[in-house]
Design a protein around this motif. Structure first.
Motif, short mmCIF file in Angstrom:
data_model
loop_
_atom_site.label_atom_id
_atom_site.label_comp_id
_atom_site.label_asym_id
_atom_site.label_seq_id
_atom_site.Cartn_x
_atom_site.Cartn_y
_atom_site.Cartn_z
N GLY A 127 0.65 -1.14 0.18
CA GLY A 127 -0.18 -0.20 -0.21
C GLY A 127 1.04 1.32 -0.17
N ASP A 128 2.03 0.82 -0.07
CA ASP A 128 2.74 2.26 -0.19
C ASP A 128 2.61 3.32 -1.24
N PHE A 129 1.87 3.15 -2.37
CA PHE A 129 1.71 4.13 -2.67
C PHE A 129 0.52 4.50 -3.37
N ASP A 130 -0.64 4.26 -2.19
CA ASP A 130 -2.22 4.38 -2.40
C ASP A 130 -2.71 3.72 -0.93
N PRO A 131 -1.47 4.42 -0.18
CA PRO A 131 -2.26 2.60 0.90
C PRO A 131 -4.23 3.11 1.27
N GLU A 132 -4.99 4.08 0.94
CA GLU A 132 -6.76 3.92 1.28
C GLU A 132 -6.83 3.25 0.10
N SER A 133 -6.41 2.77 -0.97
CA SER A 133 -7.22 1.99 -1.96
C SER A 133 -6.57 0.97 -1.41
N TRP A 134 -5.50 0.46 -1.00
CA TRP A 134 -5.15 -1.05 -0.45
C TRP A 134 -5.69 -1.21 0.73
N GLN A 135 -6.34 -0.12 1.52
CA GLN A 135 -6.35 -0.52 3.42
C GLN A 135 -8.36 -0.87 2.64
N ALA A 136 -8.30 -0.19 1.62
CA ALA A 136 -9.54 -0.48 0.90
C ALA A 136 -10.44 -2.03 0.20
N ILE A 137 -9.42 -2.62 -0.36
CA ILE A 137 -8.64 -4.42 -0.73
C ILE A 137 -8.72 -5.00 0.14
N VAL A 138 -7.95 -4.99 1.14
CA VAL A 138 -8.09 -5.55 2.21
C VAL A 138 -8.75 -5.94 3.09
N ASP A 139 -10.12 -5.05 3.43
CA ASP A 139 -11.17 -5.10 4.02
C ASP A 139 -12.07 -5.88 2.66
N THR A 140 -11.74 -5.72 1.60
CA THR A 140 -13.53 -6.34 0.35
C THR A 140 -12.99 -7.73 1.24
N TYR A 141 -11.37 -8.48 0.79
CA TYR A 141 -10.96 -9.64 0.58
C TYR A 141 -11.89 -9.87 2.39
N THR A 142 -10.76 -9.12 3.69
CA THR A 142 -11.43 -9.61 4.75
C THR A 142 -13.06 -10.26 5.30
N ARG A 143 -13.63 -9.36 4.78
CA ARG A 143 -14.85 -9.27 5.37
C ARG A 143 -15.78 -10.60 4.11
#
Length: 290
Positions: A215-231
């Motif tokens: 997520g170094d280059f777009d932390p907000e998007s990658w946190q949202a992706i992580v949340d999507t996988y986790t859910r």
């Protein structure tokens, strides 16, 4: 993307296998009720070995970060370059954990093109990979390929399953491939311990090749992706450059070190063209065991 690609109802049944020991769809529970990271990756690559539940989850990720398809392609071409380079260095044995859906060329196609005698052991925990494993067992006559179903977070079980197959000689150097895998092993599953356990089983002169989303280059998007996988039932965790580099702490990194995957020994025509760091968002590296 078309209909479900595997014949049979996917609801499980009595065990059965063909002459290669590969089970068919009617013999295994394909987990069609929950998305799987391997099948979502197949969708990102334009494959057809995925289900409606995988496509829905993958589309949710694409809406958040359309470049995820670029990440998948960069990862695939990095794998091709890395394992070819390893075979050119004289490595003749490979263990690929987190194999994913077979997508030609597979790892054994690449390394056996360099040296037909290369031996390759594939490992994955997605039952649909087992169904398609015949595509992973069509190696050269001089070499050998095998497949086992095991969970990377239980490295002792992974090693025991590999050893039981007899494809890999652990007294000789091995290249361990952990491509696009460890971002699905959060810190509470001890990813660094997993890597250390696997590498401890390999003799000096062995190698580790891995790639890892960041997520170094777009932390907000990658946190949202992580949340999507986790859910959707797949825990995930992206890591910084320093955190990815830590996986190699006990090893000697090969040049150019841990870099964005498209910058690791690039070859003309070996990637998706000109892409930004944000679009790639994937670190990669190769290191040798002392």
């Amino acid at each position: 993307m078309g209909e479900q690609p595997v014949p049979g109802d996917g609801q499980g049944g009595t065990d059965g296998a063909d002459s290669k020991g590969v089970k068919h769809a009617k013999d295994v529970d394909l987990g069609q009720d929950q998305p799987h990271s391997a099948r979502m990756y197949d969708y990102y690559l334009g494959g057809k070995t995925n289900y409606a539940v995988d496509r829905e989850a993958a589309q949710a990720v694409i809406r958040l970060f359309p470049a995820v398809e670029t990440v998948a392609r960069v990862n695939r071409t990095y794998m091709h370059r890395a394992v070819r380079w390893l075979a050119e260095q004289g490595v003749r044995q490979f263990i690929d954990v987190g194999t994913g859906i077979p997508t030609a060329p597979n790892l054994h196609d690449i390394v056996q093109d360099v040296h037909p005698g290369c031996r390759v052991m594939y490992v994955d925990n997605d039952p649909i990979v087992l169904v398609y494993a015949d595509a992973l067992l069509d190696g050269s006559a001089e070499g050998s390929t095998g497949y086992v179903q095991a969970d990377a977070t239980d490295p002792a079980a992974v090693l025991a399953a590999i050893e039981a197959e007899g494809v890999v000689d652990f007294s000789e150097p091995v290249a361990l491939s952990l491509h696009a895998l460890l971002h699905f092993v959060p810190d509470d599953r001890d990813p660094y311990g997993v890597v250390d356990h696997l590498m401890d089983a390999l003799v000096p002169g062995s190698y580790l090749s891995l790639s890892h989303c960041t997520g170094d280059f777009d932390p907000e998007s990658w946190q949202a992706i992580v949340d999507t996988y986790t859910r959707r039932g797949t825990p995930a965790q992206v890591r910084s450059h320093a955190e990815v580099e830590r996986f190699f702490d006990r090893l000697d990194l090969e040049e150019p070190g841990v870099v964005l995957a498209n910058r690791w020994r690039p070859e003309v025509g070996s990637g998706p063209g000109v892409v930004s760091d944000r679009q790639v968002s994937l670190y990669a590296g190769v290191a040798r065991k002392r």
